[in-house]
Design a protein around this motif. Structure first.
Motif, PDB file in Angstrom:
ATOM      1  N   TYR A 117      29.730 -15.371 -19.652  1.00 32.91           N
ATOM      2  CA  TYR A 117      30.619 -14.208 -19.504  1.00 32.91           C
ATOM      3  C   TYR A 117      30.866 -13.919 -18.019  1.00 32.91           C
ATOM      4  CZ  TYR A 117      32.855  -9.776 -20.387  1.00 32.91           C
ATOM      5  OH  TYR A 117      33.785  -8.760 -20.437  1.00 32.91           O
ATOM      6  N   PHE A 118      29.809 -13.981 -17.227  1.00 33.71           N
ATOM      7  CA  PHE A 118      29.964 -13.758 -15.781  1.00 33.71           C
ATOM      8  C   PHE A 118      30.896 -14.813 -15.174  1.00 33.71           C
ATOM      9  CE2 PHE A 118      26.472 -10.949 -13.740  1.00 33.71           C
ATOM     10  CZ  PHE A 118      26.640  -9.979 -14.708  1.00 33.71           C
ATOM     11  N   MET A 119      30.709 -16.072 -15.563  1.00 34.24           N
ATOM     12  CA  MET A 119      31.566 -17.135 -14.998  1.00 34.24           C
ATOM     13  C   MET A 119      33.036 -16.839 -15.304  1.00 34.24           C
ATOM     14  SD  MET A 119      29.916 -19.317 -13.232  1.00 34.24           S
ATOM     15  CE  MET A 119      30.868 -20.787 -12.991  1.00 34.24           C
ATOM     16  N   GLY A 162      27.823  -7.845 -32.652  1.00 35.72           N
ATOM     17  CA  GLY A 162      28.207  -6.462 -32.369  1.00 35.72           C
ATOM     18  C   GLY A 162      27.583  -5.986 -31.064  1.00 35.72           C
ATOM     19  N   LEU A 163      26.301  -6.319 -30.869  1.00 37.40           N
ATOM     20  CA  LEU A 163      25.622  -5.892 -29.634  1.00 37.40           C
ATOM     21  C   LEU A 163      26.231  -6.592 -28.420  1.00 37.40           C
ATOM     22  CD1 LEU A 163      21.920  -5.830 -30.909  1.00 37.40           C
ATOM     23  CD2 LEU A 163      23.313  -3.857 -30.247  1.00 37.40           C
ATOM     24  N   PHE A 164      26.543  -7.870 -28.591  1.00 41.36           N
ATOM     25  CA  PHE A 164      27.125  -8.613 -27.462  1.00 41.36           C
ATOM     26  C   PHE A 164      28.498  -8.028 -27.106  1.00 41.36           C
ATOM     27  CE2 PHE A 164      29.203 -12.543 -25.638  1.00 41.36           C
ATOM     28  CZ  PHE A 164      28.523 -12.465 -24.434  1.00 41.36           C
ATOM     29  N   SER A 167      19.241  -7.995 -17.197  1.00 39.56           N
ATOM     30  CA  SER A 167      17.961  -7.675 -17.832  1.00 39.56           C
ATOM     31  C   SER A 167      18.209  -6.991 -19.177  1.00 39.56           C
ATOM     32  CB  SER A 167      17.147  -6.760 -16.902  1.00 39.56           C
ATOM     33  OG  SER A 167      16.045  -6.226 -17.581  1.00 39.56           O
ATOM     34  N   PHE A 168      19.185  -6.096 -19.216  1.00 41.87           N
ATOM     35  CA  PHE A 168      19.475  -5.358 -20.450  1.00 41.87           C
ATOM     36  C   PHE A 168      19.916  -6.330 -21.559  1.00 41.87           C
ATOM     37  CE2 PHE A 168      22.100  -2.728 -23.245  1.00 41.87           C
ATOM     38  CZ  PHE A 168      21.247  -1.667 -23.476  1.00 41.87           C
ATOM     39  N   LEU A 169      20.788  -7.273 -21.193  1.00 41.45           N
ATOM     40  CA  LEU A 169      21.276  -8.217 -22.205  1.00 41.45           C
ATOM     41  C   LEU A 169      20.116  -9.057 -22.753  1.00 41.45           C
ATOM     42  CD1 LEU A 169      23.998  -9.443 -23.477  1.00 41.45           C
ATOM     43  CD2 LEU A 169      23.557 -11.354 -21.945  1.00 41.45           C
ATOM     44  N   ILE A 170      19.284  -9.546 -21.811  1.00 43.03           N
ATOM     45  CA  ILE A 170      18.249 -10.498 -22.219  1.00 43.03           C
ATOM     46  C   ILE A 170      17.071  -9.782 -22.896  1.00 43.03           C
ATOM     47  CG2 ILE A 170      16.583 -12.202 -21.364  1.00 43.03           C
ATOM     48  CD1 ILE A 170      18.540 -12.507 -18.894  1.00 43.03           C
ATOM     49  N   CYS A 209      29.806  -6.571 -23.591  1.00 40.79           N
ATOM     50  CA  CYS A 209      31.005  -7.111 -22.909  1.00 40.79           C
ATOM     51  C   CYS A 209      32.056  -6.026 -22.658  1.00 40.79           C
ATOM     52  CB  CYS A 209      31.680  -8.205 -23.744  1.00 40.79           C
ATOM     53  SG  CYS A 209      30.688  -9.663 -23.989  1.00 40.79           S
ATOM     54  N   ASN A 210      32.088  -5.023 -23.528  1.00 38.99           N
ATOM     55  CA  ASN A 210      33.119  -3.983 -23.386  1.00 38.99           C
ATOM     56  C   ASN A 210      32.615  -2.781 -22.602  1.00 38.99           C
ATOM     57  OD1 ASN A 210      34.864  -5.521 -24.916  1.00 38.99           O
ATOM     58  ND2 ASN A 210      34.223  -4.591 -26.839  1.00 38.99           N
ATOM     59  N   GLY A 211      31.372  -2.808 -22.142  1.00 39.42           N
ATOM     60  CA  GLY A 211      30.839  -1.637 -21.442  1.00 39.42           C
ATOM     61  C   GLY A 211      30.753  -0.446 -22.378  1.00 39.42           C
ATOM     62  N   GLN A 212      30.187  -0.667 -23.568  1.00 40.31           N
ATOM     63  CA  GLN A 212      30.087   0.392 -24.596  1.00 40.31           C
ATOM     64  C   GLN A 212      28.686   0.401 -25.185  1.00 40.31           C
ATOM     65  OE1 GLN A 212      32.353   2.592 -25.491  1.00 40.31           O
ATOM     66  NE2 GLN A 212      34.226   1.802 -24.556  1.00 40.31           N
ATOM     67  N   THR A 213      27.677   0.292 -24.319  1.00 38.87           N
ATOM     68  CA  THR A 213      26.301   0.223 -24.845  1.00 38.87           C
ATOM     69  C   THR A 213      25.663   1.599 -24.961  1.00 38.87           C
ATOM     70  OG1 THR A 213      25.264   0.062 -22.662  1.00 38.87           O
ATOM     71  CG2 THR A 213      25.947  -2.020 -23.696  1.00 38.87           C
TER      72      THR A 213
END
Ligand SMILES: Cc1cc2nc3c(=O)[nH]c(=O)nc-3n(C[C@H](O)[C@H](O)[C@H](O)COP(=O)(O)OP(=O)(O)OC[C@H]3O[C@@H](n4cnc5c(N)ncnc54)[C@H](O)[C@@H]3O)c2cc1C
Length: 481
Positions: free
Chosen positions: A370-372, A316-318, A354-357, A322-326
């Motif tokens: 995801y970036f690739m 859910g967090l990921f 940094s936020f993801l990790i 990915c959707n820009g809904q944090t």
């Protein structure tokens, strides 16, 4: 003598060492590109990248046609296709510019072996970087792990032997054309299995040169300050061109240093800061070439907090990321910029990574993948090097316990929220005071901003202070184990 120039990630005709050499030595030249079917099937890259690549190939095909040559293309397993083309066209030699990704090195080794057995000469060239990994080494010949040491040696090399920039070969002319069947039109993105999307950055060699000129004459003058402001046109946005070789790095460094030599209003710190970024690019290329294991995992085993366990909460967090809904506007703006345009500003790339990790505690490889899949400039060396930098596992990495505060980053680099408003339209009417932390708006403020938190825009998916403390505590526990 008949030769093939095998194009791979170098879609231009100027300053192209393999093309120059082929034109010099061969009376007949066949330019070739192979669509790597297994790679296309794997969807490691996304539509933005593939569409940009096709645009660059169209442009290359047209430049070659103007000079009487036609770009041949094939689709399949590259080793088989190149060897088959060499056999069918009865060529004596094949020319290509080197690529430093581990899978490309393996592919090229296999092609070279098969061609040697068939008696075809192989000539390869340095192109993708100013200096290859073994040209910039430490005192005892060791690969360098610290950027500062690498940078110092890089400059020593530059001044010892400034690399040449080759013009378009004058011998690239109609008389070189070979009577192989004329190439069909290039496939479309849809035919390759990708969505057709308009490239946000204009593809092709001429557009790369135009953009370089624009940058060197304008934004480079204030690069050191403006490069960190995502709302501004402060950086070059040339990364997709470096990725696909529509612009050579030698030409870019020369253009910057020539502007400096001419004097006028160009400032030394601005120019050198920009060239520094090009050296970072080379640094990560040499890290990948010297330590290929980084493509599959951390450069070094460091003690860092464990990633969140797999399960619905992690997923859910990921997905929110990915959707820009944090619920963190700068993070959401960055990811939405990426999803909409295939590009993201460097400062924001660091913040979202940094936020993801560290805030969400999701493994950096998920972010890397995801970036690739979404970046137009998706490049294994730069992407992996930067993700490892952010995860503190890389060669010259961010300190493990430095954790970006998204709201502070946003206040500092997007003070009035122009960038956020551009990509997160539901926050368009939020005041500059609240734009960085909209969840702090009172009910009245939400009413005035026409944005109800939790409804129009999400509440923060984690509390930054709490997540930060948790990350630090878990880190301490790991150290004591
Ligand atoms: C998590 C993360 C992932 C990244 N993934 C990629 C990627 O897949 N491909 C990619 O090209 N860059 C990547 N970068 C680096 C950087 O963000 C982009 O190169 C830059 O934003 C491109 O914008 P620009 O062309 O305007 O750069 P400018 O600021 O104009 O810099 C000029 C050139 O220098 C190079 N460069 C600049 N910064 C870096 C850097 N930190 N590392 C390596 N090269 C750099 C690029 O080729 C760039 O075009 C990543 C950065 C982060 C933090």
């Amino acid at each position: 003598m008949r030769g093939i120039v095998w194009y791979r990630r170098d879609f231009r005709i100027a300053d192209h060492p393999a093309l120059s050499a082929a034109c010099e030595r061969c009376s007949e030249v066949i330019p070739l590109f192979v669509f790597d079917e297994p790679l296309l099937h794997s969807h490691v890259f996304g539509s933005a990248c593939v569409n940009f690549m096709l645009g660059c190939l169209e442009d290359l095909a047209s430049s070659l046609t103007d000079r009487g040559l036609s770009l041949q293309w094939r689709r399949g397993e590259p080793v088989e296709e190149v060897v088959r083309a060499a056999r069918e066209w009865k060529v004596d030699a094949i020319y290509w510019n080197r690529d430093y990704e581990p899978s490309a090195i393996e592919r090229d080794r296999a092609v070279a072996q098969r061609l040697a057995q068939a008696g075809v000469v192989v000539r390869t060239f340095k192109d993708h970087v100013v200096f290859e990994a073994d040209e910039v080494r430490g005192a005892t010949g060791e690969p360098l792990q610290r950027y500062s040491a690498y940078r110092a040696r890089w400059w020593t090399r530059w001044y010892a032997a400034t690399p040449e920039v080759y013009p378009i070969p004058t011998t690239l002319a109609k008389k070189k054309a070979v009577s192989v069947p004329n190439s069909r039109p290039l496939p479309t993105a849809g035919e390759l299995g990708y969505a057709p999307v308009a490239s946000w950055i204009e593809p092709g060699e001429q557009n790369a040169l135009k953009r370089l000129r624009w940058f060197v004459q304008g934004p480079m003058h204030s690069y050191a300050t403006n490069r960190n402001l995502p709302a501004n046109d402060g950086c070059s946005q040339l990364s997709p061109h470096f990725r696909f070789g529509t612009l050579s790095p030698r030409k870019a460094v020369r253009a910057a240093l020539n502007a400096l030599a001419k004097g006028g209003r160009v400032s030394r710190p601005d120019v050198l800061t920009w060239v520094d970024e090009l050296i970072w690019r080379e640094f990560f290329q040499q890290v990948l070439a010297s330590f290929p294991h980084v493509a599959k995992g951390p450069f070094r085993k460091v003690v860092i907090p464990p990633s969140r366990e797999s399960g619905p909460e992690r997923d859910g967090l990921f997905q929110a990321w990915c959707n820009g809904q944090t619920g963190y506007p700068i993070v959401d703006a960055g990811i939405r910029q990426l999803n909409q345009t295939g590009w993201m500003h460097n400062r924001v790339r660091m913040v979202v990574a940094s936020f993801l990790i560290k805030d969400l505690r999701i493994d950096w490889q998920s972010g890397e993948r995801y970036f690739m899949q979404h970046l137009t400039d998706a490049d294994v060396a730069a992407n992996n090097g930067n993700w490892q930098w952010c995860a503190s596992t890389g060669t010259d990495a961010m300190r493990g316990y430095r954790i970006f505060n998204p709201a502070l980053q946003s206040k500092k680099f997007d003070p009035d929220g122009t960038y956020i408003r551009r990509y997160v339209p539901e926050l368009a009417h939020v005041s500059a005071k609240r734009i960085h932390e909209p969840h702090l708006m009172t009910a009245d403020e939400q009413e005035r901003a026409r944005c109800q938190i939790g409804n129009d825009y999400p509440s923060p998916v984690v509390d930054h202070q709490h997540a930060r403390q948790e990350y630090l505590n878990l880190g301490k526990q790991e150290v004591m184990r």
